[in-house]
Design an enzyme around this catalytic site. Sequence first.
Site, short mmCIF file in Angstrom:
data_model
loop_
_atom_site.label_atom_id
_atom_site.label_comp_id
_atom_site.label_asym_id
_atom_site.label_seq_id
_atom_site.Cartn_x
_atom_site.Cartn_y
_atom_site.Cartn_z
N SER A 133 67.95 -41.57 -31.43
CA SER A 133 67.50 -41.51 -32.78
C SER A 133 68.06 -40.17 -33.46
O SER A 133 68.02 -39.28 -33.10
CB SER A 133 66.01 -41.68 -32.98
OG SER A 133 65.78 -41.45 -34.22
N GLU A 135 66.58 -39.02 -35.60
CA GLU A 135 65.26 -38.26 -35.73
C GLU A 135 65.30 -36.96 -34.98
O GLU A 135 64.71 -35.70 -35.16
CB GLU A 135 64.12 -38.99 -35.42
CG GLU A 135 63.61 -40.04 -36.63
CD GLU A 135 63.03 -39.42 -38.04
OE1 GLU A 135 62.23 -38.46 -37.74
OE2 GLU A 135 63.37 -39.78 -38.99
N TYR A 170 57.17 -38.17 -31.99
CA TYR A 170 58.34 -39.40 -31.80
C TYR A 170 59.69 -38.50 -31.40
O TYR A 170 60.20 -39.20 -30.45
CB TYR A 170 58.50 -40.21 -33.02
CG TYR A 170 59.53 -41.35 -32.91
CD1 TYR A 170 59.66 -42.34 -31.98
CD2 TYR A 170 60.88 -40.74 -33.60
CE1 TYR A 170 60.68 -43.34 -32.19
CE2 TYR A 170 61.95 -41.61 -33.66
CZ TYR A 170 61.96 -42.77 -32.88
OH TYR A 170 62.95 -43.73 -32.86
#
Length: 374
Positions: A133, A135, A170
């Site tokens: 990701s 992120e 996460y």
Amino acid sequence: MRTIIFGCTGQDGSYLAEHLLNKGHEVIGIARRTSTPNSCRLTPILGHPLFSLLVGDITDFGSILQIIQDHQADWVINLAAQSHVGTSFQQACSSMDITAKGCVNILEAIRLTDRVCLINDVGHTTKFYQASSSEMFGKAYDERCMGITLPMVMGRYQDENTKFEPQSPYAVAKVAAHQFCRLYRQAYNMDIRCGILFNHESERRGEEFVTRKITRWLGQFLGWKNSYLNASFVNDKEEVYIGGRVSRDQGFQFPKLRLGNLDVSRDWGHAKDYVKAMTLIMEHDTPDDWVVSTGNTHTITEFLAMAFELAGLGCWKNYVVIDETLKRPAEVPFLKGDSSKIRETLGWRPEISFAKLVKGMVEHDINKYRGSEN
Ligand code: NDP
Ligand code: GDP
């Protein structure tokens, strides 16, 4: 071709399963046990002769090993995750268990299974895809001088070489899984491909993500408003309510849209384009890491402005309340991917524009809640 998809009931899993079935793959979807069925996104393919849905939880090594051993798939795709950043701050341990250790469970199951095949001279190699990701970049970005490169990647951007500076449990879990993939690729020569995907949305996006939260609210609000056709609507200035007939009668009130930090930018694409990128990554001859992004970035307020205009409500500011409790302890302020590598090497490019994405989501949710009061 036989493909196992972990996370098949999610946004990407459902689109990828459809895409691969259209290409003639046999698809085995894996879904964890839930008290009531949650396979609504799979409705278009339930009953397809090449599709089956099995129960498995990626935090449970035994069940994963059994699935990998029993089905000897050509491709194993890991899309399963606790995928919501905000929730990961409240559930750090389970986010690590699912998003990081879950990936290691699958890697180990494949490693052990392919090793047994090798010992028995069967020679089966599984290709593995990990849903990494953007992120993972967190606060980090690289910078190019304006005017020297293509307009798409001018200024700040992230690509395959940008460092990771994760800003949530996460993201830390995704970095851990990503590094495990790199390690297993090198140490065991396993065929592992990681797609570092930037945000991608659709009408199947989870309802707690900001884009879908906005379009869902619009659909619900318009459904409610239309059910009071003859009422006069006022903005009573109270934070929680957008309007009421004239009094504060509960029956005529509707909560405003509560949002957190609006000062962030995201590189939003459409999930349908991104599952095509996953497929190209898997079909390529070499295992590698790939950034998948549109190269455009928009603020939350730009998304809000476009969505509210499309819904015919005008300025979003009349309908939105900033809720401090929705702001995250740490934030990713800016994401804009440079996906030159996948564009130039695999010929991928996004086909669905930001405007078309927003329009599709708004129209879907308006139709969904038409004539409804909630
Ligand atoms: P979703 O949240 O829609 O789907 C996640 C899937 O994982 C669901 O099917 C969910 O099942 C499943 N899952 C969760 N926990 C477990 C478990 N313990 N065992 C088995 N399955 C489990 O995510 P998306 O489809 O949007 O994203 C797919 C992947 O890509 C995720 O890994 C996400 O983190 C990653 N990603 C997504 C991006 C995006 O913008 N969408 C961007 C970059 C990466 P259930 O239905 O039961 O909850
Ligand atoms: P993310 O990029 O994976 O975290 O996707 P989200 O859609 O959950 O969040 C995108 C950005 O919107 C983040 O920077 C959030 O802080 C911001 N945001 C602002 N208000 C909200 C909200 O009410 N819900 C969510 N999910 N995000 C919000």
